[in-house]
Scaffold this motif. Structure first.
Motif, mmCIF file in Angstrom:
data_model
loop_
_atom_site.group_PDB
_atom_site.id
_atom_site.type_symbol
_atom_site.label_atom_id
_atom_site.label_comp_id
_atom_site.label_asym_id
_atom_site.label_seq_id
_atom_site.Cartn_x
_atom_site.Cartn_y
_atom_site.Cartn_z
ATOM 1 N N ILE A 271 0.843 -1.201 0.000
ATOM 2 C CA ILE A 271 0.000 0.000 0.000
ATOM 3 C C ILE A 271 0.877 1.249 0.000
ATOM 4 C CG2 ILE A 271 -1.645 1.351 1.374
ATOM 5 C CD1 ILE A 271 -2.783 -1.355 2.380
ATOM 6 N N ALA A 272 1.873 1.268 0.883
ATOM 7 C CA ALA A 272 2.764 2.431 0.981
ATOM 8 C C ALA A 272 3.509 2.670 -0.330
ATOM 9 C CB ALA A 272 3.758 2.231 2.129
ATOM 10 N N MET A 273 3.954 1.588 -0.965
ATOM 11 C CA MET A 273 4.691 1.726 -2.220
ATOM 12 C C MET A 273 3.811 2.299 -3.322
ATOM 13 S SD MET A 273 6.930 -1.821 -2.244
ATOM 14 C CE MET A 273 7.399 -1.583 -3.946
ATOM 15 N N ALA A 274 2.575 1.819 -3.419
ATOM 16 C CA ALA A 274 1.669 2.284 -4.476
ATOM 17 C C ALA A 274 1.306 3.756 -4.282
ATOM 18 C CB ALA A 274 0.411 1.419 -4.501
ATOM 19 N N ILE A 275 0.999 4.123 -3.060
ATOM 20 C CA ILE A 275 0.627 5.520 -2.797
ATOM 21 C C ILE A 275 1.820 6.439 -3.015
ATOM 22 C CG2 ILE A 275 -0.098 7.126 -0.977
ATOM 23 C CD1 ILE A 275 -1.899 4.866 0.065
ATOM 24 N N ASP A 276 2.996 6.006 -2.597
ATOM 25 C CA ASP A 276 4.207 6.815 -2.826
ATOM 26 C C ASP A 276 4.444 7.027 -4.315
ATOM 27 O OD1 ASP A 276 6.746 8.037 -1.739
ATOM 28 O OD2 ASP A 276 7.605 6.497 -3.038
ATOM 29 N N ARG A 277 4.179 6.007 -5.100
ATOM 30 C CA ARG A 277 4.355 6.132 -6.553
ATOM 31 C C ARG A 277 3.405 7.188 -7.132
ATOM 32 N NH1 ARG A 277 3.957 1.141 -10.929
ATOM 33 N NH2 ARG A 277 3.926 2.431 -12.810
ATOM 34 N N ILE A 278 2.157 7.171 -6.664
ATOM 35 C CA ILE A 278 1.180 8.157 -7.147
ATOM 36 C C ILE A 278 1.587 9.574 -6.735
ATOM 37 C CG2 ILE A 278 -1.212 8.946 -6.938
ATOM 38 C CD1 ILE A 278 -1.998 5.984 -6.563
ATOM 39 N N LEU A 279 1.997 9.727 -5.472
ATOM 40 C CA LEU A 279 2.348 11.050 -4.977
ATOM 41 C C LEU A 279 3.624 11.573 -5.643
ATOM 42 C CD1 LEU A 279 1.542 10.712 -1.160
ATOM 43 C CD2 LEU A 279 0.126 11.648 -2.999
ATOM 44 N N THR A 280 4.552 10.688 -5.921
ATOM 45 C CA THR A 280 5.778 11.097 -6.617
ATOM 46 C C THR A 280 5.454 11.595 -8.021
ATOM 47 O OG1 THR A 280 7.121 9.523 -5.362
ATOM 48 C CG2 THR A 280 8.036 10.320 -7.449
ATOM 49 N N LYS A 281 4.511 10.914 -8.661
ATOM 50 C CA LYS A 281 4.172 11.247 -10.044
ATOM 51 C C LYS A 281 3.211 12.421 -10.136
ATOM 52 C CE LYS A 281 2.890 8.921 -14.350
ATOM 53 N NZ LYS A 281 2.486 7.622 -14.945
ATOM 54 N N ASP A 282 2.227 12.483 -9.254
ATOM 55 C CA ASP A 282 1.146 13.462 -9.391
ATOM 56 C C ASP A 282 1.087 14.507 -8.273
ATOM 57 O OD1 ASP A 282 -0.312 12.361 -11.823
ATOM 58 O OD2 ASP A 282 -0.289 10.618 -10.513
ATOM 59 N N GLY A 283 1.750 14.227 -7.160
ATOM 60 C CA GLY A 283 1.808 15.202 -6.081
ATOM 61 C C GLY A 283 0.605 15.231 -5.168
ATOM 62 N N ARG A 284 -0.411 14.475 -5.467
ATOM 63 C CA ARG A 284 -1.596 14.466 -4.607
ATOM 64 C C ARG A 284 -2.454 13.236 -4.927
ATOM 65 N NH1 ARG A 284 -3.250 17.287 -8.992
ATOM 66 N NH2 ARG A 284 -5.465 17.070 -9.519
ATOM 67 N N LEU A 285 -3.451 13.021 -4.079
ATOM 68 C CA LEU A 285 -4.432 11.958 -4.290
ATOM 69 C C LEU A 285 -5.779 12.507 -3.850
ATOM 70 C CD1 LEU A 285 -5.222 9.068 -5.022
ATOM 71 C CD2 LEU A 285 -4.553 8.366 -2.717
ATOM 72 N N ASP A 286 -6.697 12.638 -4.787
ATOM 73 C CA ASP A 286 -7.973 13.286 -4.501
ATOM 74 C C ASP A 286 -9.055 12.318 -4.045
ATOM 75 O OD1 ASP A 286 -7.193 16.005 -5.434
ATOM 76 O OD2 ASP A 286 -6.967 14.947 -7.348
ATOM 77 N N VAL A 287 -9.026 11.107 -4.587
ATOM 78 C CA VAL A 287 -10.122 10.164 -4.325
ATOM 79 C C VAL A 287 -9.577 8.762 -4.069
ATOM 80 C CG1 VAL A 287 -12.220 9.095 -5.245
ATOM 81 C CG2 VAL A 287 -11.678 11.472 -5.846
ATOM 82 N N LEU A 288 -10.064 8.115 -3.025
ATOM 83 C CA LEU A 288 -9.814 6.692 -2.792
ATOM 84 C C LEU A 288 -11.145 5.971 -2.845
ATOM 85 C CD1 LEU A 288 -8.276 4.134 -1.820
ATOM 86 C CD2 LEU A 288 -8.716 4.925 0.529
ATOM 87 N N ILE A 289 -11.204 4.924 -3.661
ATOM 88 C CA ILE A 289 -12.401 4.072 -3.712
ATOM 89 C C ILE A 289 -12.004 2.680 -3.244
ATOM 90 C CG2 ILE A 289 -14.216 3.097 -5.160
ATOM 91 C CD1 ILE A 289 -13.842 5.572 -6.987
ATOM 92 N N ASN A 290 -12.449 2.322 -2.051
ATOM 93 C CA ASN A 290 -12.155 1.010 -1.476
ATOM 94 C C ASN A 290 -13.134 -0.008 -2.052
ATOM 95 O OD1 ASN A 290 -9.916 1.155 0.369
ATOM 96 N ND2 ASN A 290 -11.177 2.467 1.668
ATOM 97 N N ASN A 291 -12.708 -0.651 -3.114
ATOM 98 C CA ASN A 291 -13.581 -1.590 -3.819
ATOM 99 C C ASN A 291 -13.154 -3.047 -3.660
ATOM 100 O OD1 ASN A 291 -15.475 -2.507 -6.115
ATOM 101 N ND2 ASN A 291 -13.436 -3.018 -6.904
ATOM 102 N N ALA A 292 -11.871 -3.295 -3.409
ATOM 103 C CA ALA A 292 -11.378 -4.673 -3.340
ATOM 104 C C ALA A 292 -12.124 -5.467 -2.273
ATOM 105 C CB ALA A 292 -9.876 -4.682 -3.052
ATOM 106 N N GLY A 293 -12.527 -6.666 -2.614
ATOM 107 C CA GLY A 293 -13.243 -7.495 -1.650
ATOM 108 C C GLY A 293 -13.340 -8.926 -2.136
#
Length: 269
Positions: A59-81
């Motif tokens: 989880i930390a690696m994926a979010i870090d990748r997004i923040l490194t590339k885009d600088g922010r995260l506006d929406v999280l959709i918890n769909n996995a189940g």
């Protein structure tokens, strides 16, 4: 207007994929997740990241990748189940724990990971995809109902805890939709010498028929888009057939034993 950055867990198929494609068509930048990227070598709908909601390191690696590339995260959709069926007495407890780890603890891991960034931004949206099954104890689906019901209640508390940070959190409870959830579901075997053999076997067939005849998951995607474009989103949303949504109303209005009888009749128990 800046392009919104969206992260959808379980985005490689089913409801998650439908949400991702629909939001992408509306101008969002979408990241989906899957536990194993090697299974989707030709996936090109949107960016797909390897992430297991049970593993905080991924989880930390994926979010870090997004923040490194885009600088922010506006929406999280918890769909996995994951799905699970079976008589409680005959369901291995390790399978019960695995289901809670994905359906309940997984979303909590994700929320804890994104809240610091959303708080820093001063805004964020989180949608927890639960289930209409989370509003009632369904025979032979007790564990699935419990995981989704727990997430519904937790969201209520989270909204109050995060209200001062500009973060809006909502539940979206789908009914039955035509997805491949049955193929990945754990179901306790129908044992030939089990006292539950006949009723559980019949219920299992009814559950599969409901999924097979379910609605287009794009309807869930449209609902998600609507929630994201609501200034003051509600706590609870439902999407599904009239009767599926009405079943929640009936549970609130009818005496417990009367409602129980309705469920017993539905499942022919």
């Amino acid at each position: 207007m800046e392009q919104k950055i969206v992260l959808i867990t379980g985005g490689s198929s089913g409801i998650g994929r439908s949400i991702g494609n629909y939001l992408k068509s509306k101008g969002y930048k979408v990241y989906g997740t899957t536990r194993d990227l090697n299974k989707y070598p030709d996936f090109s709908d949107f960016d797909l990241l390897e992430l297991d909601v049970r593993n905080t390191g991924t989880i930390a690696m994926a979010i870090d990748r997004i923040l490194t590339k885009d600088g922010r995260l506006d929406v999280l959709i918890n769909n996995a189940g994951v799905g699970i069926t079976g008589p409680i007495e005959e369901t291995p407890h390790e399978e019960i724990l695995k289901t809670f780890e994905t359906n309940f603890h997984g979303p909590l891991h994700m929320i804890k990971a994104v809240l610091p960034q959303m708080r820093k931004q001063g805004h964020g949206r989180i949608i927890n995809v639960t289930s209409i099954a989370g509003y009632m104890g369904l025979p032979y689906r007790a564990i699935y109902s419990a995981t989704k019901g727990a997430l519904e209640l937790t969201t209520e508390a989270l909204r109050m805890e995060t209200k001062d940070f500009g973060i809006h959190i909502s539940n979206l409870a789908p009914g039955d939709f035509a997805t491949n959830i049955a193929s990945g579901r754990y179901h306790a075997p129908v044992l030939t010498d089990s006292p539950y053999k006949a009723p559980y076997g019949n219920t299992l067939r009814l559950i599969d028929e409901d999924v097979d005849s379910g609605s287009d998951p794009k309807l869930v995607a449209i609902k998600v888009y609507g929630i994201l474009n609501t200034k003051k989103p509600k706590v609870h949303y439902k999407v599904g057939s009239f009767m599926q949504k009405f079943s929640i109303v009936l549970k609130r209005l009818l005496p417990d034993k009367t409602y129980e009888k309705l469920l017993l009749n539905h499942y022919k128990l």
